[in-house]
Design a protein around this motif. Structure first.
Motif, short mmCIF file in Angstrom:
data_model
loop_
_atom_site.label_atom_id
_atom_site.label_comp_id
_atom_site.label_asym_id
_atom_site.label_seq_id
_atom_site.Cartn_x
_atom_site.Cartn_y
_atom_site.Cartn_z
N THR A 116 0.84 -1.12 -0.06
CA THR A 116 -0.05 0.07 -0.01
C THR A 116 0.82 1.25 -0.03
OG1 THR A 116 -1.71 -1.00 1.40
CG2 THR A 116 -1.95 1.00 1.04
N ARG A 117 0.83 1.96 -1.06
CA ARG A 117 1.80 3.05 -1.03
C ARG A 117 1.09 4.31 -1.05
NH1 ARG A 117 6.83 1.76 -3.09
NH2 ARG A 117 7.37 4.02 -2.20
N ILE A 118 -0.17 4.26 -1.57
CA ILE A 118 -1.13 5.68 -1.57
C ILE A 118 -2.58 5.30 -1.05
CG2 ILE A 118 -2.18 7.23 -3.07
CD1 ILE A 118 -0.04 6.79 -5.13
N ILE A 119 -2.98 6.27 -0.23
CA ILE A 119 -4.36 5.88 0.49
C ILE A 119 -4.92 7.36 -0.03
CG2 ILE A 119 -5.66 6.02 2.45
CD1 ILE A 119 -3.55 3.99 3.68
N VAL A 120 -5.93 7.48 -0.73
CA VAL A 120 -6.81 8.41 -1.12
C VAL A 120 -8.08 8.68 -0.09
CG1 VAL A 120 -7.92 9.74 -2.84
CG2 VAL A 120 -6.07 8.19 -3.46
N CYS A 121 -8.21 9.70 0.71
CA CYS A 121 -9.46 9.91 1.31
C CYS A 121 -10.26 10.68 0.59
CB CYS A 121 -9.33 10.41 2.85
SG CYS A 121 -8.35 9.24 3.82
N PHE A 137 -8.54 3.55 -2.05
CA PHE A 137 -9.27 4.56 -1.80
C PHE A 137 -10.22 4.19 -0.48
CE2 PHE A 137 -8.50 5.51 -6.32
CZ PHE A 137 -8.93 6.61 -6.36
N LEU A 138 -10.20 5.24 0.25
CA LEU A 138 -11.06 5.15 1.50
C LEU A 138 -12.20 6.29 1.32
CD1 LEU A 138 -8.86 4.53 4.67
CD2 LEU A 138 -10.32 3.06 3.33
N LEU A 139 -13.42 5.84 1.34
CA LEU A 139 -14.37 6.71 1.29
C LEU A 139 -14.70 6.95 2.84
CD1 LEU A 139 -16.93 4.96 -1.03
CD2 LEU A 139 -16.15 7.18 -1.29
N VAL A 140 -14.83 8.43 3.01
CA VAL A 140 -15.05 8.89 4.37
C VAL A 140 -16.49 9.51 4.18
CG1 VAL A 140 -14.42 10.12 6.18
CG2 VAL A 140 -12.80 9.37 4.70
N PRO A 191 -9.23 1.09 -7.01
CA PRO A 191 -9.01 0.29 -5.99
C PRO A 191 -9.92 0.60 -4.41
CG PRO A 191 -6.91 1.10 -6.24
CD PRO A 191 -7.93 1.74 -7.59
N LEU A 192 -11.34 0.50 -4.67
CA LEU A 192 -11.95 0.87 -3.20
C LEU A 192 -11.69 -0.02 -2.24
CD1 LEU A 192 -13.93 2.53 -1.97
CD2 LEU A 192 -15.76 1.34 -2.96
N ALA A 193 -10.77 0.50 -1.15
CA ALA A 193 -10.57 -0.50 0.05
C ALA A 193 -11.67 -0.35 0.73
CB ALA A 193 -9.25 0.10 0.73
N GLY A 194 -12.54 0.70 1.15
CA GLY A 194 -13.53 0.49 2.15
C GLY A 194 -14.22 1.87 2.33
#
Lengths: 370, 318
Positions: free
Chosen positions: A16-21, A251-254, A278-281
């Protein structure tokens, strides 16, 4: 019900190199992004940078960010025992745009572009510039390979989808037929208004009438100056888009448990799935909880009405209101989890006060995995 | 005008802004309903393509047309309009230049997309221009709308959205767009307009409210009220909760007095008091700016029509 989202596994995974909120405005994207950064650095020992777009002043201060200067700064007060570090930076939209221009053209051309009123308007107020530049900056940070993990907070857009769409819109625009028409004089040396195609004649007449001729002169100057850069813009937008689709990104949807925020999250989830992102959750932020949920709202209210002991009655009313809120939130959250049963979900318990220090962020991180 | 002006809400154009998530669409809708009482007609406008009004009233997405969305007791009505910048530009062209077919040609070559994309100032002039047109429109010497309520962009963008002349001045020095933006600018600075800011008693929305008010003040745009949404009734005003007393009270009420219940209630009461202290200090910060403030109650049943009507009457009482 959706499966639980394992935030620690996501943060610990070296792949995991990038997390997009992402998510609607006001749901706590920035706080969530910062809390993920703190946890990634402290618990998982990762060298992490958080890219924020427009943080609340006190949250920014808590991370040692005092200006929008595009420079990652190390956040103080982070426990580095596991070898991790946390850095944070705020996006300077205009400076990022300037840098892109400088990289793709000669100094003389760059100076012409910077002086053009259109560039000035576009680089500071174009409705997609912030989104485009956030993605550009993300691409740059990733390209240096200096970070184990980059956490991005997306801009507070009209729509959560804007940051996905803006780069494509901008490059389509810069590549478009309209610009080729406007560019014609720069290329052929003739006035653009000598073109005799019927539709363009109408267009130029209308534009001249509405906007005035000066604007067209500025615009054609801008477009001519940018001409050499079109390929560059497009290529970069495409590259960033590919990084976003890559499994190294999550991708994390908040969402807050409110109708609008959940609806926005649902749109977004649909889009991410459609674009094979890639939607993680989903992270349901500010969910209320009660330790005594066996005591129902109805029973509490009835007892409150029956007793003449004011303090107990009020405490029961506080509990009843909380139970009703929990019920409301659960039903709103369920509209998302029912529609996307395959999307893992996590929730963050609501805090009585807002978070504006590293301790608070650490608490949020702990709540996120509990 | 005159007979149709509501003395508590004297403006005719009500611009409603607020941080995302504060419920500004709900408040704007409630205001439009309230101002339509007594046989009046109001227009509720949105400009961001979110279809928030349609969702709130649970109807199909709104077209670019003024359609009745609610009837109000006493013969009043609320109409709604979702302004689309492309449509507004075409309408504008048609109105001033009679460019019927040519307008469609413009869309075909991408000129509309182009014009509204490259120049956000132009986009905002078109949107606010349409709002101005609806506010001032009359037929046989009578105004079509007694009031227009704009569900405006959020606090973070409101200054730029309303400061149309500055934005267009960057792009164009002459021409009808400049004239148009000057007309909008003077309307927004006249007593006909009031910009209301919706907030929750939470830190960030309050901070953004204060920032937006300072920004609008500096732009000399007419300010209206601060509307605190989702306010909760004040409980535990004595401020202290003791477990012993709680235990006695619970026993008296015939409820369980086990440690889990007592501790749970005490903890929830404490969290409530922490929250209320914070809310109290935020109220103080809001009071310092000296704008008239209204508090609207949290709607337990959500913003359905009954809830909106409740907010509408709260607003009209204020």
């Amino acid at each position: 019900m959706a499966e639980p989202l394992d935030v620690d596994r996501l943060l610990a995974d070296p792949a995991t190199r990038i997390i997009v909120c992402c998510g609607a405005g006001g749901v706590g994207k920035t706080t969530t992004a910062a809390a993920l950064g703190v946890r990634a650095a402290e618990v998982h020992g990762r060298r992490t940078v958080v890219l924020t777009i427009d943080p609340a002043r006190r949250l920014a201060q808590s991370m040692g960010l005092s200006e929008l200067d595009n420079t990652p700064r190390q956040v103080k007060g982070i426990d580095g025992e596991n070898g991790g570090e946390l850095h944070a930076m705020m996006l300077d939209m205009k400076r990022t745009f300037d840098e892109v221009v400088q990289q793709h053209t000669t100094p003389q051309r760059a100076a012409e572009i910077f002086a053009n009123p259109f560039y000035q308007a576009m680089s500071s107020t174009f409705s997609g510039t912030q989104e485009y530049m956030a993605m550009e900056k993300l691409g740059q940070l990733r390209a240096t390979d200096e970070w184990d993990l980059i956490v991005v907070d997306t801009p507070p857009s009209r729509s959560a989808l804007d940051f996905l769409d803006a780069p494509a819109r901008l490059s389509r625009f810069l590549d478009g037929r309209m610009l080729r028409l406007l560019l014609a004089p720069a290329r052929s040396g003739k006035s653009m208004f000598s073109l005799v195609t019927a539709s363009f004649g109408l267009f130029s007449r209308a534009v001249q009438k509405i906007l005035g001729a000066q604007l067209l002169t500025d615009l054609s100057g801008f477009v001519a100056a940018l001409d050499s850069m079109f390929g560059g813009f497009r290529q970069r937008a495409d590259e960033t888009y590919r990084i976003l689709q890559d499994p190294q990104t999550a991708f994390l949807l908040v969402a807050a448990p409110e109708k609008d925020a959940v609806r926005e999250a649902a749109y977004f989830a649909e889009r991410l799935v459609a674009e094979r992102m890639p939607l993680a959750g989903v992270v349901l932020n500010r969910m209320h909880k009660s330790e005594i949920s066996g005591l129902s709202a109805e029973r509490s209210e009835a007892a409150a009405a029956a007793t003449d002991q004011q303090m107990t009655a009020d405490a029961l009313r506080v509990h009843a209101a909380l139970m009703r809120q929990i019920e409301r939130e659960a039903s709103v959250a369920a509209t998302f989890t029912d529609a996307f049963p395959g999307v893992p979900a996590a929730s963050i318990a609501a805090q009585p006060a807002d978070v504006h220090d590293v301790d608070g962020l650490r608490t949020i991180g702990t709540l996120l995995v509990s | 005008m005159g007979e149709h002006v509501n003395s508590r809400w004297p403006a005719r154009l009500h611009v409603v802004t607020g941080k995302g998530g504060t419920g500004k669409t709900t408040v704007a809708a409630a205001l439009a309903l309230g101002l339509a009482a007594g046989g009046r007609r109001t227009l509720l406008v949105e400009v961001e393509g979110r279809q928030g009004i349609a969702q709130l009233f649970e109807v199909e997405p709104l077209p670019y047309k003024e359609l009745r969305i609610a009837q109000v007791a006493g013969g009043g009505e609320v109409r709604a309009l979702a302004v689309d910048p492309e449509e507004a530009l075409l309408e504008y062209l048609d109105m001033f230049y009679h460019l019927g077919a040519a307008g469609r040609a413009l869309r075909k070559v991408g000129a509309i997309d182009f014009a509204t994309t490259i120049a956000p100032g132009l986009r905002d002039v078109l949107l606010t221009g349409k709002v101005k047109e609806a506010t001032t429109r009359s037929h046989d010497g009578r105004r079509i709308y007694d009031a227009v309520v704009l569900d405006a962009p959020p606090t973070g963008r409101i200054g730029r959205f309303l400061n149309v002349t500055a934005e267009t001045a960057k792009l164009t020095k002459v021409g009808p767009i400049k004239t148009q933006s000057e007309g909008v600018a003077s309307l927004l600075r006249s007593p006909i307009t009031a910009v209301h800011v919706v907030t929750l008693l939470e830190e960030m929305p309050v901070q953004e409210t204060l920032d937006a008010i300072a920004e609008l003040k500096a732009l000399h745009i007419s300010l209206g009220r601060i509307i605190v949404n989702g306010a909760r009734p004040a409980l535990l005003t004595a401020g202290k909760v003791t477990k012993a007393e709680l235990k006695r009270g619970l026993a008296e009420a015939g409820l369980p007095v086990d440690a889990a219940t007592v501790n749970g209630l005490a903890a929830e009461a404490k969290a409530y008091l922490t929250r209320r202290d914070l809310e109290e200090s935020l109220r103080g910060e809001l009071a310092e700016v000296g704008r008239p403030t209204i508090e609207l109650p949290l709607l337990p049943g959500g913003a359905d029509r009954a809830g909106l009507d409740e907010l509408a009457s709260e607003l009209m009482r204020a």
